[in-house]
Enzyme design. Structure first.
Site, short mmCIF file in Angstrom:
data_model
loop_
_atom_site.label_atom_id
_atom_site.label_comp_id
_atom_site.label_asym_id
_atom_site.label_seq_id
_atom_site.Cartn_x
_atom_site.Cartn_y
_atom_site.Cartn_z
N SER A 113 0.82 -1.20 0.00
CA SER A 113 0.00 0.00 0.00
C SER A 113 0.86 1.26 0.00
O SER A 113 1.88 1.34 0.70
CB SER A 113 -0.90 0.01 1.24
OG SER A 113 -1.55 1.27 1.37
N TYR A 136 -0.86 5.99 -4.05
CA TYR A 136 -1.81 7.05 -3.76
C TYR A 136 -1.20 8.38 -4.20
O TYR A 136 0.02 8.59 -4.08
CB TYR A 136 -2.10 7.12 -2.26
CG TYR A 136 -3.09 6.11 -1.74
CD1 TYR A 136 -4.43 6.17 -2.10
CD2 TYR A 136 -2.68 5.11 -0.86
CE1 TYR A 136 -5.34 5.25 -1.60
CE2 TYR A 136 -3.58 4.19 -0.36
CZ TYR A 136 -4.91 4.26 -0.74
OH TYR A 136 -5.81 3.35 -0.25
N THR A 162 -4.39 4.14 -7.25
CA THR A 162 -5.74 4.05 -6.70
C THR A 162 -6.53 5.30 -7.06
O THR A 162 -6.08 6.43 -6.81
CB THR A 162 -5.70 3.86 -5.18
OG1 THR A 162 -5.21 2.55 -4.90
CG2 THR A 162 -7.08 4.01 -4.56
N LYS A 221 -6.49 1.08 -9.92
CA LYS A 221 -7.25 0.35 -8.90
C LYS A 221 -8.48 1.18 -8.51
O LYS A 221 -8.35 2.34 -8.10
CB LYS A 221 -6.39 0.09 -7.67
CG LYS A 221 -7.10 -0.69 -6.56
CD LYS A 221 -6.15 -0.95 -5.41
CE LYS A 221 -6.84 -1.77 -4.32
NZ LYS A 221 -7.89 -1.00 -3.61
#
Length: 349
Positions: A113, A136, A162, A221
């Protein structure tokens, strides 16, 4: 070695989940298990998987089940990945590093992540299996470019941006208990402070920038519509990740297992497909693959393994899940991942 010492600590996935629940503080459990507002999207993900049935084919030689596959050209021993999850420090003191160890021991692809509290280099060194990175937009293009350079040099095999966190949702379990995940995560060794809201500014032009900036294969994503999937692959995106963030972002939206077939048809082999969203058991994975996914990503199931027994718990989750897939493929008369085709699955309310 005596039989008792060789016996595994956990033998089923539900008992791993129960052990995690017992060990975690209430707020940490709720942060991992909860979803947005009424949690309808999370429940719908699960309900729509359950209403699908697997066709039972018999009199097939299933002595040799081959689970091997690949994602973006990276060979995988089986079609499951550890989904990217932020806040892992709330579930183990070493967070993403310990998850990397567990994924490696389980010979499982780890998606790290972008909300990790650890340097990407440290997580890469801890893992012994394939690793990919979820990005991100927590900064401008300069910030992202520097991070991508570190990701590339650390050996990650792909990057997925994302795109479904334009705003941080109202996760009412946390809101009700006055729990701040960001404040709680400050115990991580590399916590991020308050950031400008770059996610809300993302557009397709940022995808174009990403494609030009990194040498890695690029995925998106949070794709849930045919139109977005088509636009992405037309631009050169090589991975479409069908995801509603596990029900943690937009409440009352479509389930991923329902969105998946139309997106797979639209992509038509021009990109690989990952799906997530309440895929907790081997039969769930079979359904996701048969409906068009290349790989199924599992989040909370891996999270409970981490909380229950650190890296060993993650590896044990992978071992049990792999065994479930192998057994159930045999029971439905399929011996290779490519044989899991749409005709294997039917609606059975």
């Amino acid at each position: 070695m005596t039989p008792s010492s060789a016996a595994p600590k956990f033998v089923t996935l539900p008992e791993i989940r129960r052990a995690a629940h017992q060990r975690l503080p209430r707020d940490h459990w709720n942060f991992g298990d909860g979803a947005a507002e009424t949690e309808s999207t999370k429940r719908r993900n699960r309900r729509h998987i359950d209403r699908l049935a697997i066709q039972q084919n018999v009199l097939v030689d299933v002595r040799n089940i081959d689970l091997r596959t690949s994602l973006l050209g990276v060979p995988l021993s089986w079609p499951v990945a550890v989904a990217p999850m932020g806040g892992l420090v709330l579930f183990h003191p070493e967070g993403d590093v310990e998850m990397a160890r567990g994924a490696g021991h389980g010979d499982t692809l780890q998606w790290l992540s972008g909300a990790t509290g650890w340097p990407v280099e440290d997580v890469a060194k801890a893992g012994s299996g394939p690793q990919m990175f979820q990005l991100y937009a927590h900064g401008d293009h300069g910030w992202m470019g520097e991070l991508l350079a570190r990701v590339e040099s650390s050996g990650y095999k792909a990057v997925a941006l994302t795109v479904d966190v334009q705003m941080y949702s109202r996760r009412e379990r946390d809101v009700f208990h006055r729990f701040s995940p960001r404040k709680a995560m400050e115990v991580a060794p590399n916590p991020r402070g308050p950031l400008p809201d770059f996610q809300s500014q993302l557009t397709w032009s940022d995808v174009e920038w990403l494609l030009k900036t990194t040498r890695l294969p690029v995925g998106l994503k949070g794709i849930m519509t045919v139109a977005d999937a088509r636009r992405a692959v037309d631009m050169g995106v090589r991975l479409i990740w069908v995801s509603n963030h596990g029900g943690r972002q937009l409440d009352q939206t479509q389930s991923t297992i329902e969105a998946l077939p139309a997106i797979a048809d639209a992509v038509a082999g021009r990109a690989d497909i990952v799906v997530d969203g309440s895929f907790n058991r081997g039969t769930d994975v079979i359904k996701g693959l048969a409906r068009g996914a290349t790989v199924v990503a599992c989040g909370r199931t891996m999270l409970w393994g981490l909380a229950a027994d650190a890296a060993d718990g993650v590896a044990r989750v992978c071992e049990i899940l792999r065994d479930e897939i192998r057994i159930n493929m045999g029971l439905c008369g399929r011996t290779k991942i490519k044989d899991l085709t749409p005709d294997l699955i039917f609606r059975a309310d």
